[in-house]
Design a protein around this motif. Structure first.
Motif, short mmCIF file in Angstrom:
data_model
loop_
_atom_site.label_atom_id
_atom_site.label_comp_id
_atom_site.label_asym_id
_atom_site.label_seq_id
_atom_site.Cartn_x
_atom_site.Cartn_y
_atom_site.Cartn_z
N ARG A 276 56.66 30.90 21.06
CA ARG A 276 56.25 32.01 21.46
C ARG A 276 56.83 33.21 20.80
O ARG A 276 56.16 34.24 20.63
CB ARG A 276 56.57 31.92 23.11
N VAL B 40 54.82 36.18 17.41
CA VAL B 40 54.73 37.46 17.48
C VAL B 40 55.56 38.19 16.45
O VAL B 40 55.34 39.34 16.26
CB VAL B 40 54.79 38.37 18.85
N CYS C 13 49.42 30.55 21.62
CA CYS C 13 49.91 31.96 21.75
C CYS C 13 48.92 32.89 21.16
O CYS C 13 48.75 34.01 21.81
CB CYS C 13 51.32 31.78 21.19
N ARG C 14 48.62 32.65 20.03
CA ARG C 14 47.65 33.53 19.19
C ARG C 14 46.40 33.76 19.95
O ARG C 14 46.02 34.99 20.00
CB ARG C 14 47.38 33.17 17.83
N LYS D 91 45.94 33.43 22.99
CA LYS D 91 46.47 34.12 24.21
C LYS D 91 46.62 35.77 24.05
O LYS D 91 45.98 36.54 24.70
CB LYS D 91 47.92 33.96 24.85
N ILE D 92 47.16 36.12 22.90
CA ILE D 92 46.96 37.46 22.34
C ILE D 92 45.77 38.11 22.34
O ILE D 92 45.67 39.17 22.69
CB ILE D 92 47.99 37.56 21.14
N GLU E 275 43.15 36.96 23.95
CA GLU E 275 42.58 37.29 25.13
C GLU E 275 43.14 38.54 26.14
O GLU E 275 42.54 39.28 26.65
CB GLU E 275 42.94 35.97 26.01
N ILE E 276 44.55 38.71 25.75
CA ILE E 276 44.97 39.91 26.39
C ILE E 276 44.49 40.95 25.90
O ILE E 276 44.34 41.95 26.75
CB ILE E 276 46.80 39.87 26.21
N ARG E 277 44.29 41.10 24.55
CA ARG E 277 43.48 42.47 23.88
C ARG E 277 42.28 42.61 24.70
O ARG E 277 42.05 43.79 24.93
CB ARG E 277 43.46 42.19 22.44
N ASN F 138 41.45 41.55 27.63
CA ASN F 138 41.64 42.09 28.99
C ASN F 138 41.80 43.24 28.96
O ASN F 138 41.40 44.24 29.95
CB ASN F 138 42.25 40.98 29.59
N GLU F 139 42.77 43.69 28.19
CA GLU F 139 43.41 45.04 28.22
C GLU F 139 42.39 46.26 28.09
O GLU F 139 42.26 47.10 28.63
CB GLU F 139 44.46 45.31 27.42
N SER G 236 40.55 46.41 31.07
CA SER G 236 41.08 47.22 32.28
C SER G 236 41.39 48.67 31.86
O SER G 236 41.24 49.54 32.88
CB SER G 236 42.50 46.62 32.24
N ASN G 237 41.41 49.03 30.51
CA ASN G 237 41.78 50.45 30.26
C ASN G 237 40.57 51.33 30.92
O ASN G 237 40.82 52.32 30.95
CB ASN G 237 41.92 50.57 28.93
N ALA H 143 42.26 53.17 34.74
CA ALA H 143 42.45 51.69 34.35
C ALA H 143 43.21 50.91 35.61
O ALA H 143 43.78 51.40 36.38
CB ALA H 143 43.79 52.10 33.21
N ASP H 144 42.84 49.61 35.43
CA ASP H 144 43.36 48.67 36.36
C ASP H 144 44.69 48.33 35.69
O ASP H 144 44.91 48.03 34.42
CB ASP H 144 42.37 47.31 36.31
N MET I 250 49.23 44.91 19.24
CA MET I 250 49.64 44.03 20.27
C MET I 250 50.79 43.09 19.74
O MET I 250 51.64 42.94 20.57
CB MET I 250 48.43 43.11 20.59
N ASP I 251 50.80 42.72 18.47
CA ASP I 251 52.00 41.78 18.10
C ASP I 251 53.37 42.70 18.31
O ASP I 251 54.37 42.34 18.59
CB ASP I 251 51.75 41.53 16.56
N PHE J 114 51.94 37.59 28.77
CA PHE J 114 52.34 36.65 27.45
C PHE J 114 53.59 36.08 27.83
O PHE J 114 53.67 34.99 27.52
CB PHE J 114 52.32 37.77 26.27
#
Lengths: 176, 478
Positions: A78, A82, A139-140, A142-143, A145-147, A149-150, A153-154, B200-201, B391-392, B434
């Motif tokens: 993990r 990154v 992990c990649r 997930k990253i 997916e996070i991007r 989602n963010e 959300s923004n 934003a949430d 992000m990284d 993460f």
């Protein structure tokens, strides 16, 4: 003497040399810092690597299954997923164990004719590498997916205003 | 390579101008002896392992240019005095590494000379900005904020409509209808907060929290749809832009004729106001020294800036027993506290948020001492680095903070990370997802409002996120 006995007897030196080999993937100043700073909050990467290579090694000796060994590998991969490593470099630390074991036990392996056992052990290490690659990929993923989602959300309230998110809390259907 | 044929002259002139204008810049370039106390304190160095992310070496990227062309030793001995000639490669190096510094100032806490490396990063970014090297995530919000009022460029009618959505949600979850005012001249207080709280949430739940608290107090306040941004990305652009965006908030306070300003949970907005405004903008003499209309407390500490942080305002309310709080409503949460860099190191705001927090939750656990208060670790995404394409970098910069959260998560079952910064609320959510899945991020006033007992409220079976409290309690017990 069986290979497992040798691996157990020399555990501390093998783990220590494996840790050193992993640190070689970092610049010299950083490797020194990661090895010398023992406070795990001041040095999370070094302390995690030190702890988890030992945990992985112990699990290997115990013949632990994927489920037990995955969390230890996950803690290492993990972090490396990154950091500025290619996919192959990120998981290459696993193969370093083979080199260390051959260097440390090469002589005894020859003397005791343990080549077959060594090959079996190295197959286990190869399996760890495959497991690590799966973890790296998750992990990649997930990253990314996070991007996504963010990004949503923004602008959550703007999507709601534009009626691109359903306003009815009882329904999770969305359009757009 | 930079798009400006005379980029070299622009940078050199830019350095000369700033050396003349800012004594701190010259001092910090001159006095570093490479002691190295800062070297292993940067979250980006700790997370990435890249030595050029050691604050001392990052600063050296600029200091070496200064030394060659602006010091006698450098002019005489060149590279033997540690000087380097500025080249396009160095510009690229600057762009790469000065955008891996979040200006959090953790390194300065450990520097025996008190060198504030963030100031060097600020100058380096200003210089890069002069030749058009900037990131869209900073420059577009700056333009939007100046032209329209907030980072996303949301126009007044849309801003109000979005807050109306939040008011509908408040009514659904609490049973109480609230009607705040907008752009109302003659209100006692102008309320300003970063627009991330509105759009934003999970920031929106904190915005709901503000409105619930103000309704409870029957506070004479107004929102502004023009000064609809507390955040100040000008801080990451140039001193001039920082000043311009800061002055916009005060111009609106003057136009509306309010007595003072109440500020929401934001990080760099407060750093700009506390650290720079005193010598940047004209004094806000047209405003009064803030006085709480509920408790009568005069906020002397804000006598110059005329703006009070809401955590301080709420701490005063609690201290004076003005809030009816049922903290058991937050019992499904085990909370730890992230000291946001700007409010903790930038303005010494350590006790007030903790005081409020302890009065609204029963389960609070501190992270290890070398990761909180003055030594707090940055979220890893401040100073305009909170874009998805970073992000990284963000995740490795956020590792030391997440590592400490993971510790209290594993040890005490912590499932909530509280903070008073809009960027934190947005980016720590990604970081937790993460590194420590199962930990949510919440603003202080989301937790306050969930505990606040309102007149005429319903049974409050749901929290501000619309989640069933009974279900959450059950999950927590499992």
């Amino acid at each position: 003497m069986a290979l497992i006995d040798l691996l157990t007897k020399k555990k501390s030196v093998i783990v220590s040399r494996w840790f050193d080999a992993v640190l070689e993937s970092y610049p010299q100043e950083t490797a020194t810092f990661m090895k010398s700073q023992k406070n795990r909050f001041a040095n999370p990467v070094g302390c995690t690597l030190a702890k988890e290579v030992e945990d992985v090694y112990s699990a290997l000796l115990k013949g632990s299954g994927d489920t037990e060994i995955t969390p230890f590998l996950d803690n290492i991969v993990r972090i490396r997923a990154v950091q500025d490593f290619s996919a192959s470099a990120a998981v290459s630390f696993v193969f370093l164990l083979k080199r260390v074991v051959r260097q440390e036990l090469g002589k005894e392996i020859k003397q005791n004719d343990l080549t077959d056992e060594l090959l079996a052990f190295e197959s286990q290490v190869d399996k760890l590498a495959l497991l690590s690659f799966d973890i790296y990929m998750s992990c990649r993923e997930k990253i990314y997916e996070i991007r996504v989602n963010e990004a949503r959300s923004n602008v959550h309230m703007l999507l709601r205003k534009a009626k691109l998110i359903c306003d009815d809390p009882d329904s999770d259907s969305e359009v757009g | 390579m930079t798009g400006s044929p005379n980029w070299y002259e622009i940078i050199m002139t830019g350095i000369a101008e700033r050396l003349d204008k800012y004594r701190s810049f010259k001092l910090f370039l001159d006095i570093c002896v490479r002691w190295g106390a800062c070297a292993d304190k940067c979250h980006f160095y700790i997370g990435s392992g890249d030595p050029k992310n050691m604050p001392v070496l990052r600063a050296e990227l600029l200091r070496s240019i200064y030394r060659r062309d602006f010091t006698t030793a450098g002019k005489l001995f060149g590279k033997f005095a540690g000087g380097r000639k500025l080249t396009p490669l160095i510009i690229k190096e600057w762009f790469y590494y000065f955008y891996q510094c979040t200006e959090c100032r953790r390194c300065s806490v450990f520097c025996p000379y008190g060198i504030d490396t963030a100031e060097i990063t600020i100058m380096a970014r200003e210089l890069l900005n002069l030749i058009g090297c900037q990131i869209d995530w900073i420059i577009t919000p700056v333009a939007n904020c100046y032209q329209t009022g907030n980072h996303l460029g949301i126009q007044p009618h849309a801003f109000k409509e979005i807050l109306d959505f939040l008011l509908d949600d408040i009514e659904t979850n609490t049973g109480v209808k609230m009607e705040p005012t907008f752009n109302r001249k003659g209100a006692e207080i102008l309320f300003l907060t970063p627009s991330g709280d509105v759009f934003a949430d999970p920031g929106i739940y904190t915005a709901m929290g503000y409105m619930i608290l103000f309704h409870y107090l029957d506070l004479d306040y107004t929102w502004s749809t023009y000064a609809s941004e507390g955040g100040n990305f000008g801080f990451f652009t140039s001193h001039e832009m920082m000043k311009r965006l800061n002055s916009k908030m005060y111009a609106e306070a003057k136009r509306l004729g309010v007595k003072w300003i109440l500020g929401g949970e934001c990080g760099h907005m407060w750093r700009v106001i506390n650290q720079y405004m005193g010598t940047m903008n004209e004094p806000a003499d047209f405003l009064e020294v803030p006085k709480s209309p509920i408790t009568g407390t005069v906020f002397d500490n804000a006598s110059q800036i005329k703006m009070v942080h809401i955590a301080q305002f709420t701490a005063d309310l609690i201290k004076n027993n003005k809030l009816n709080l049922d903290k058991s409503r937050n019992d499904y949460l085990k909370v730890t506290w992230h000291d946001s860099c700007n409010t903790s190191r930038g303005m010494g705001f350590l006790e007030e948020p903790r005081y409020v927090l302890k009065n609204v939750v029963n389960n609070f656990y501190e992270m290890p001492p070398n990761t909180i208060r003055e030594q707090t670790f940055c979220c890893g995404s401040g100073s305009g680095l909170n874009a998805g394409e970073n992000m990284d970098i963000r995740l490795r910069g956020g590792l030391p903070r997440a590592n400490a959260v993971k510790h209290v998560h594993d040890k005490h079952g912590v499932n909530c990370l509280g903070c008073i910064c809009a960027i934190d609320r947005a980016v720590l959510t990604a970081s937790m997802d993460f590194w420590v899945p199962g930990v949510r991020v919440a603003g202080l006033h989301e937790l306050v409002a969930n505990a606040l007992v309102l007149e005429g409220e319903n049974e409050r079976t749901t929290n501000l996120r619309g989640e069933e409290i009974a279900d959450l309690m059950e999950e927590n017990e499992e």
